[in-house]
Every structure is written in structure tokens, then in C-alpha cells.
Design a protein around this motif. Structure first.
Motif, PDB file in Angstrom:
ATOM      1  N   MET A   1       0.823  -1.180   0.000  1.00  0.00           N
ATOM      2  CA  MET A   1       0.000   0.000   0.000  1.00  0.00           C
ATOM      3  C   MET A   1       0.871   1.250   0.000  1.00  0.00           C
ATOM      4  SD  MET A   1      -2.969   1.219   2.630  1.00  0.00           S
ATOM      5  CE  MET A   1      -1.947   1.202   4.068  1.00  0.00           C
ATOM      6  N   SER A   2       1.882   1.301   0.839  1.00  0.00           N
ATOM      7  CA  SER A   2       2.717   2.502   0.897  1.00  0.00           C
ATOM      8  C   SER A   2       3.478   2.704  -0.399  1.00  0.00           C
ATOM      9  CB  SER A   2       3.676   2.424   2.078  1.00  0.00           C
ATOM     10  OG  SER A   2       4.529   1.305   1.939  1.00  0.00           O
ATOM     11  N   GLY A   3       3.848   1.605  -1.052  1.00  0.00           N
ATOM     12  CA  GLY A   3       4.526   1.724  -2.344  1.00  0.00           C
ATOM     13  C   GLY A   3       3.622   2.342  -3.390  1.00  0.00           C
ATOM     14  N   ILE A   4       2.366   1.932  -3.402  1.00  0.00           N
ATOM     15  CA  ILE A   4       1.402   2.499  -4.346  1.00  0.00           C
ATOM     16  C   ILE A   4       1.238   3.988  -4.087  1.00  0.00           C
ATOM     17  CG2 ILE A   4      -1.041   2.525  -5.007  1.00  0.00           C
ATOM     18  CD1 ILE A   4      -1.068  -0.492  -4.470  1.00  0.00           C
ATOM     19  N   THR A  31      -6.509   6.958   3.035  1.00  0.00           N
ATOM     20  CA  THR A  31      -6.504   5.499   2.906  1.00  0.00           C
ATOM     21  C   THR A  31      -6.701   4.839   4.258  1.00  0.00           C
ATOM     22  OG1 THR A  31      -5.092   5.567   0.954  1.00  0.00           O
ATOM     23  CG2 THR A  31      -5.139   3.504   2.184  1.00  0.00           C
ATOM     24  N   GLU A  32      -5.994   5.302   5.257  1.00  0.00           N
ATOM     25  CA  GLU A  32      -6.126   4.709   6.591  1.00  0.00           C
ATOM     26  C   GLU A  32      -7.514   4.941   7.175  1.00  0.00           C
ATOM     27  OE1 GLU A  32      -4.070   2.590   7.924  1.00  0.00           O
ATOM     28  OE2 GLU A  32      -2.774   2.834   6.193  1.00  0.00           O
ATOM     29  N   LEU A  33      -8.060   6.132   6.995  1.00  0.00           N
ATOM     30  CA  LEU A  33      -9.408   6.407   7.491  1.00  0.00           C
ATOM     31  C   LEU A  33     -10.448   5.543   6.772  1.00  0.00           C
ATOM     32  CD1 LEU A  33      -9.318  10.282   7.949  1.00  0.00           C
ATOM     33  CD2 LEU A  33      -9.327   8.537   9.743  1.00  0.00           C
ATOM     34  N   LEU A  34     -10.277   5.366   5.469  1.00  0.00           N
ATOM     35  CA  LEU A  34     -11.185   4.496   4.717  1.00  0.00           C
ATOM     36  C   LEU A  34     -11.059   3.043   5.139  1.00  0.00           C
ATOM     37  CD1 LEU A  34     -11.116   5.801   1.049  1.00  0.00           C
ATOM     38  CD2 LEU A  34     -13.112   5.387   2.451  1.00  0.00           C
ATOM     39  N   MET A  35      -9.842   2.594   5.358  1.00  0.00           N
ATOM     40  CA  MET A  35      -9.624   1.209   5.763  1.00  0.00           C
ATOM     41  C   MET A  35     -10.311   0.935   7.099  1.00  0.00           C
ATOM     42  SD  MET A  35      -7.722  -0.240   3.435  1.00  0.00           S
ATOM     43  CE  MET A  35      -6.675  -1.479   4.071  1.00  0.00           C
ATOM     44  N   ALA A  85      -7.712   9.237  -6.964  1.00  0.00           N
ATOM     45  CA  ALA A  85      -7.240   8.114  -7.773  1.00  0.00           C
ATOM     46  C   ALA A  85      -6.231   7.270  -7.015  1.00  0.00           C
ATOM     47  CB  ALA A  85      -6.633   8.634  -9.075  1.00  0.00           C
ATOM     48  N   ILE A  86      -5.277   7.910  -6.362  1.00  0.00           N
ATOM     49  CA  ILE A  86      -4.255   7.165  -5.622  1.00  0.00           C
ATOM     50  C   ILE A  86      -4.877   6.441  -4.431  1.00  0.00           C
ATOM     51  CG2 ILE A  86      -2.188   7.408  -4.194  1.00  0.00           C
ATOM     52  CD1 ILE A  86      -1.229   9.512  -6.127  1.00  0.00           C
ATOM     53  N   THR A  87      -5.800   7.093  -3.742  1.00  0.00           N
ATOM     54  CA  THR A  87      -6.463   6.456  -2.602  1.00  0.00           C
ATOM     55  C   THR A  87      -7.267   5.242  -3.066  1.00  0.00           C
ATOM     56  OG1 THR A  87      -6.579   8.584  -1.471  1.00  0.00           O
ATOM     57  CG2 THR A  87      -8.026   6.848  -0.675  1.00  0.00           C
ATOM     58  N   CYS A  91      -6.552   1.295  -2.001  1.00  0.00           N
ATOM     59  CA  CYS A  91      -7.547   0.565  -1.201  1.00  0.00           C
ATOM     60  C   CYS A  91      -8.181  -0.592  -1.951  1.00  0.00           C
ATOM     61  CB  CYS A  91      -8.665   1.509  -0.762  1.00  0.00           C
ATOM     62  SG  CYS A  91      -8.193   2.678   0.500  1.00  0.00           S
ATOM     63  N   LEU A  92      -8.405  -0.434  -3.229  1.00  0.00           N
ATOM     64  CA  LEU A  92      -9.155  -1.409  -4.000  1.00  0.00           C
ATOM     65  C   LEU A  92      -8.563  -2.823  -3.983  1.00  0.00           C
ATOM     66  CD1 LEU A  92     -11.749  -1.451  -5.608  1.00  0.00           C
ATOM     67  CD2 LEU A  92     -10.407  -0.990  -7.658  1.00  0.00           C
ATOM     68  N   PRO A  93      -7.280  -3.023  -4.176  1.00  0.00           N
ATOM     69  CA  PRO A  93      -6.756  -4.397  -4.165  1.00  0.00           C
ATOM     70  C   PRO A  93      -6.995  -5.129  -2.849  1.00  0.00           C
ATOM     71  CG  PRO A  93      -5.129  -2.925  -5.088  1.00  0.00           C
ATOM     72  CD  PRO A  93      -6.240  -2.069  -4.550  1.00  0.00           C
ATOM     73  N   LEU A  94      -6.896  -4.436  -1.744  1.00  0.00           N
ATOM     74  CA  LEU A  94      -7.103  -5.080  -0.451  1.00  0.00           C
ATOM     75  C   LEU A  94      -8.539  -5.567  -0.287  1.00  0.00           C
ATOM     76  CD1 LEU A  94      -5.073  -2.601   1.723  1.00  0.00           C
ATOM     77  CD2 LEU A  94      -4.362  -4.856   0.949  1.00  0.00           C
ATOM     78  N   TYR A  95      -9.489  -4.797  -0.783  1.00  0.00           N
ATOM     79  CA  TYR A  95     -10.879  -5.206  -0.663  1.00  0.00           C
ATOM     80  C   TYR A  95     -11.270  -6.262  -1.689  1.00  0.00           C
ATOM     81  CZ  TYR A  95     -11.435  -2.165   3.138  1.00  0.00           C
ATOM     82  OH  TYR A  95     -11.281  -1.601   4.370  1.00  0.00           O
TER      83      TYR A  95
END
Length: 114
Positions: A1-4, A31-35, A85-87, A91-95
Motif C-alpha cells: 500500500m505505501s509503495g502504491i 486510505t487509513e481512514l477508509l480502511m 485516484a491514488i487512494t 484501497c481497492l486491491p485489499l478489498y
């Protein structure tokens, strides 16, 4: 995630380092708040308060760390769509993985309720 997050920021904001810092930091916080928001199943009012407090701390940091943030750039549409877009990409791959894992290997409590 941090690399992305970091590579996305470098690709989209290669012109100025201040923009790379702003996009990376903003995308990381969002990203963290959304996660957290998407992971929680049972909301408590303290969780809502914590989410808004975290967002407030981010907004306050924009004012206090003005040498790292170009406020005139942060309020533009290009910044907003690139952060979004970056967020989303982070997030999308993890979900997707989480969905596939539940689909092909459901937890035991879901097997009992079926």
C-alpha cells in the motif's frame, strides 16, 4: 500500500517535491481512514468521533506545516482527483482480496447461518 501511495505521488506530481509530500500524506491519511471505516462492522459513537478527530488533525496539520503543503495547490481540482485516484488504487486491491477470500473460504460463522 505505501509503495502504491509513494510511486503514485511521484508519477502524478513529479514537478515539485512539495506536491509529492502533500499527495503522499493526504492519500495516506485518507486510505487509513477508509480502511478503518470499511473494516468496522459495528459502529460506536466513539469510533465516529475518532474518525472525525483524525480528519481534523490532518486539516490542522495543513495549517501548521505550511512549509510542506502548498495550500493554493491543495485546493485545486487536479489535486483532488489525483488524491482520489491514488487512494482508490491503494484501497481497492485489499478489498478485492478480502472479497475473494470470503467468497472462496468463508468464515465458520457464515457457514452456520446459511
Amino acid at each position: 500500500m505505501s509503495g502504491i501511495l509513494m510511486y503514485g505521488a511521484l508519477l502524478l506530481f513529479e514537478s515539485e517535491f512539495v506536491h509529492v509530500v502533500a499527495i503522499s500524506f493526504t492519500a495516506l491519511i485518507l486510505t487509513e481512514l477508509l480502511m478503518v471505516a470499511l473494516t468496522i462492522r459495528t459502529w460506536h459513537y466513539l469510533m465516529v468521533v475518532a474518525e472525525f478527530f483524525s480528519l481534523g488533525c490532518y486539516l490542522a496539520s495543513l495549517a501548521f506545516l505550511n512549509e510542506y503543503f502548498d495550500l493554493s495547490f491543495i485546493t485545486t481540482w487536479p489535486f483532488l482527483w489525483k488524491v482520489s485516484a491514488i487512494t482508490l488504487v491503494s484501497c481497492l486491491p485489499l478489498y478485492i482480496i478480502k472479497y475473494l477470500k470470503r467468497k472462496f473460504s468463508p468464515p465458520s460463522y457464515s457457514k452456520l447461518s446459511s
